[in-house]
Design a protein around this motif. Structure first.
Motif, PDB file in Angstrom:
ATOM      1  N   TYR A 189       0.841  -1.206   0.000  1.00  0.00           N
ATOM      2  CA  TYR A 189       0.000   0.000   0.000  1.00  0.00           C
ATOM      3  C   TYR A 189       0.871   1.249   0.000  1.00  0.00           C
ATOM      4  N   ARG A 190       1.898   1.256   0.838  1.00  0.00           N
ATOM      5  CA  ARG A 190       2.804   2.413   0.892  1.00  0.00           C
ATOM      6  C   ARG A 190       3.523   2.591  -0.449  1.00  0.00           C
ATOM      7  N   SER A 191       3.972   1.478  -1.033  1.00  0.00           N
ATOM      8  CA  SER A 191       4.655   1.552  -2.320  1.00  0.00           C
ATOM      9  C   SER A 191       3.717   2.040  -3.418  1.00  0.00           C
ATOM     10  N   LEU A 192       2.461   1.614  -3.374  1.00  0.00           N
ATOM     11  CA  LEU A 192       1.470   2.060  -4.352  1.00  0.00           C
ATOM     12  C   LEU A 192       1.292   3.577  -4.268  1.00  0.00           C
ATOM     13  N   ARG A 193       1.181   4.099  -3.042  1.00  0.00           N
ATOM     14  CA  ARG A 193       1.021   5.543  -2.857  1.00  0.00           C
ATOM     15  C   ARG A 193       2.260   6.300  -3.320  1.00  0.00           C
ATOM     16  N   LEU A 194       3.437   5.725  -3.098  1.00  0.00           N
ATOM     17  CA  LEU A 194       4.673   6.376  -3.534  1.00  0.00           C
ATOM     18  C   LEU A 194       4.797   6.360  -5.053  1.00  0.00           C
ATOM     19  N   ARG A 195       4.357   5.273  -5.694  1.00  0.00           N
ATOM     20  CA  ARG A 195       4.390   5.246  -7.160  1.00  0.00           C
ATOM     21  C   ARG A 195       3.434   6.279  -7.741  1.00  0.00           C
ATOM     22  N   ARG A 196       2.283   6.441  -7.108  1.00  0.00           N
ATOM     23  CA  ARG A 196       1.355   7.486  -7.552  1.00  0.00           C
ATOM     24  C   ARG A 196       1.978   8.863  -7.346  1.00  0.00           C
ATOM     25  N   ALA A 197       2.665   9.031  -6.233  1.00  0.00           N
ATOM     26  CA  ALA A 197       3.352  10.302  -5.969  1.00  0.00           C
ATOM     27  C   ALA A 197       4.413  10.564  -7.029  1.00  0.00           C
ATOM     28  N   LYS A 198       5.134   9.522  -7.419  1.00  0.00           N
ATOM     29  CA  LYS A 198       6.185   9.667  -8.437  1.00  0.00           C
ATOM     30  C   LYS A 198       5.593  10.159  -9.758  1.00  0.00           C
ATOM     31  N   THR A 199       4.435   9.624 -10.125  1.00  0.00           N
ATOM     32  CA  THR A 199       3.769  10.084 -11.345  1.00  0.00           C
ATOM     33  C   THR A 199       3.411  11.561 -11.234  1.00  0.00           C
ATOM     34  N   MET A 200       2.931  11.973 -10.062  1.00  0.00           N
ATOM     35  CA  MET A 200       2.576  13.380  -9.862  1.00  0.00           C
ATOM     36  C   MET A 200       3.805  14.281  -9.898  1.00  0.00           C
ATOM     37  N   VAL A 201       4.907  13.820  -9.299  1.00  0.00           N
ATOM     38  CA  VAL A 201       6.144  14.599  -9.303  1.00  0.00           C
ATOM     39  C   VAL A 201       6.626  14.803 -10.743  1.00  0.00           C
ATOM     40  N   GLU A 202       6.543  13.744 -11.542  1.00  0.00           N
ATOM     41  CA  GLU A 202       7.113  13.779 -12.887  1.00  0.00           C
ATOM     42  C   GLU A 202       6.181  14.347 -13.943  1.00  0.00           C
ATOM     43  N   GLN A 203       4.859  14.291 -13.717  1.00  0.00           N
ATOM     44  CA  GLN A 203       3.943  14.657 -14.784  1.00  0.00           C
ATOM     45  C   GLN A 203       3.011  15.812 -14.442  1.00  0.00           C
ATOM     46  N   THR A 204       3.142  16.401 -13.277  1.00  0.00           N
ATOM     47  CA  THR A 204       2.325  17.565 -12.935  1.00  0.00           C
ATOM     48  C   THR A 204       3.226  18.664 -12.387  1.00  0.00           C
ATOM     49  N   ILE A 236       1.466  17.272  -3.155  1.00  0.00           N
ATOM     50  CA  ILE A 236       1.581  15.864  -3.527  1.00  0.00           C
ATOM     51  C   ILE A 236       1.657  14.990  -2.280  1.00  0.00           C
ATOM     52  N   SER A 237       2.379  15.455  -1.261  1.00  0.00           N
ATOM     53  CA  SER A 237       2.483  14.676  -0.022  1.00  0.00           C
ATOM     54  C   SER A 237       1.115  14.500   0.626  1.00  0.00           C
ATOM     55  N   ILE A 238       0.289  15.543   0.585  1.00  0.00           N
ATOM     56  CA  ILE A 238      -1.065  15.460   1.144  1.00  0.00           C
ATOM     57  C   ILE A 238      -1.955  14.573   0.267  1.00  0.00           C
ATOM     58  N   ALA A 239      -1.838  14.745  -1.065  1.00  0.00           N
ATOM     59  CA  ALA A 239      -2.685  14.004  -2.002  1.00  0.00           C
ATOM     60  C   ALA A 239      -2.426  12.503  -1.970  1.00  0.00           C
ATOM     61  N   THR A 240      -1.258  12.096  -1.481  1.00  0.00           N
ATOM     62  CA  THR A 240      -0.937  10.668  -1.418  1.00  0.00           C
ATOM     63  C   THR A 240      -0.894  10.152   0.023  1.00  0.00           C
TER      64      THR A 240
END
Length: 356
Positions: free
Chosen positions: A261-276, A283-287
């Motif tokens: 679950y933590r890794s899933l949230r971090l991968r989603r965060a990575k997408t946000m860091v790189e694509q938004t 991003i920290s709050i959104a994940t």
């Protein structure tokens, strides 16, 4: 011989996979046909004549204005970071070309930008990663997403490997269905996928999860990114005991449900860091990580680099490469600067329903 003219539009940070597939489908179609010629040009709105894509792949491009002097039959806009910056000015030009009868195909990021400018229209498709970001922001419903869709003269699609299916279906098949099928055979595509084929829901939409019956649990995790649920709550929703779910996650992924679950949230965060362009704090709050320091620590442990440094790296990588690094005679030919591995094209069995 009938000639179909195609303009392929690239911007800084374009996706080389998409360019290679679009060019090769058109090149092979021209080689195989005695009746049709697909004459394509690579163009850009940038002032530079050499455009650098992801992975350092360079392509020489003509100014878009000169490409449009002779009106093309199709314009294919590739995805990539630079298309976002160019799209405000590009939108009016594409709309004007559409009104003149030109067919427009927008891939991945380009499709996402078009969709954001037409939020009242449902019939636009993007890549599932971009769709996922919009779902997280509550901008689109959580439902199926086809490979591509068409509204009037505009086709929006996922891009990536589906670029081949889109060009075969939307550009080659209208000239000759037999020719489209012949090109697919050369490319080792079993069947050309039409627009009704669904994209994955997420990177976790894989067969292994269906076999282990973990799909409901992971779907709940994906739907509760901003406000994480407890493992006990997820287990209850998915119909497992906590112990059962721990055993299944350990067998399937070699890690606990909490770690997954933590890794899933971090991968989603990575997408946000790189694509938004969202601030790291948002991003920290959104994940679901709350404080920036806690988020940054977990992100660095997962990916080996802090989120702010990753942003800085991406910004540096988008700087244009000087013209002097490109040898003469590279017209419309990608020039490898660093190794880029393109995954093999995978097609799901689907028969193209179209008429030549």
């Amino acid at each position: 011989m009938d000639v179909s003219r195609i303009t392929i539009l690239v911007e800084e940070g374009y996706i080389p996979t998409e360019l290679a597939l679009v060019q090769d489908v058109l090149r092979i179609a021209t080689r195989l046909s005695a009746d049709f010629c697909f004459d394509f040009s690579v163009c850009t709105t940038s002032a530079d004549a050499v455009i650098e894509g992801k992975g350092g792949i360079l392509v020489r491009a003509k100014p878009f204005q000169s490409c449009a002097t002779t009106r093309p039959d199709h314009i294919v806009v590739l995805g990539g970071a630079g298309v976002k910056a160019a799209f405000h000015d590009l939108r009016a030009r594409l709309s004007s070309m559409e009104r003149l009868g030109v067919r427009i195909t927008l891939l991945s990021d380009a499709a996402a930008e078009w969709k954001r400018l037409h939020r009242d229209v449902d019939q636009f498709t993007t890549h599932w990663e971009l769709q996922q970001l919009d779902r997280d922001a509550g901008l689109v419903p959580s439902n199926g997403l086809p490979l591509f869709s068409q509204k009037a003269r505009v086709t929006t699609g996922a891009g990536m490997a589906a670029s081949a299916d889109i060009v075969l279906t939307q550009i080659v098949a209208p000239q000759s269905l037999r020719l489209a099928q012949s090109v697919a055979q050369v490319l080792l595509i079993g069947d050309i996928r039409d627009g009704s084929i669904d994209q994955p829901r997420s990177e976790n939409d894989v067969m292994a999860l269906r076999h282990s019956k973990l799909e409901p649990a992971i779907a709940e995790m994906e739907n509760a990114i901003e406000t994480p649920l407890s493992i006990a709550e997820i287990a209850e929703i998915a119909g497992f005991s906590v112990r059962q779910m721990e055993r299944k996650f350990k067998a399937s992924f070699g890690q606990s449900p909490a770690a997954f679950y933590r890794s899933l949230r971090l991968r989603r965060a990575k997408t946000m860091v790189e694509q938004t362009i969202l601030p790291i704090s948002e991003i920290s709050i959104a994940t679901g990580f709350g404080s920036v320091s806690h988020f940054s620590k977990k992100y660095t442990l997962e990916f080996g680099v802090s989120p702010s440094k990753r942003r800085s790296q991406l910004s540096t990588n988008l700087h244009p490469t000087p013209l002097s690094t490109v040898p003469q005679g590279s017209q419309n030919a990608p020039q490898p600067v660093s190794p880029l591995s393109t995954p093999p094209l995978k097609a799901v069995a689907r028969t193209l329903q179209a008429s030549s």
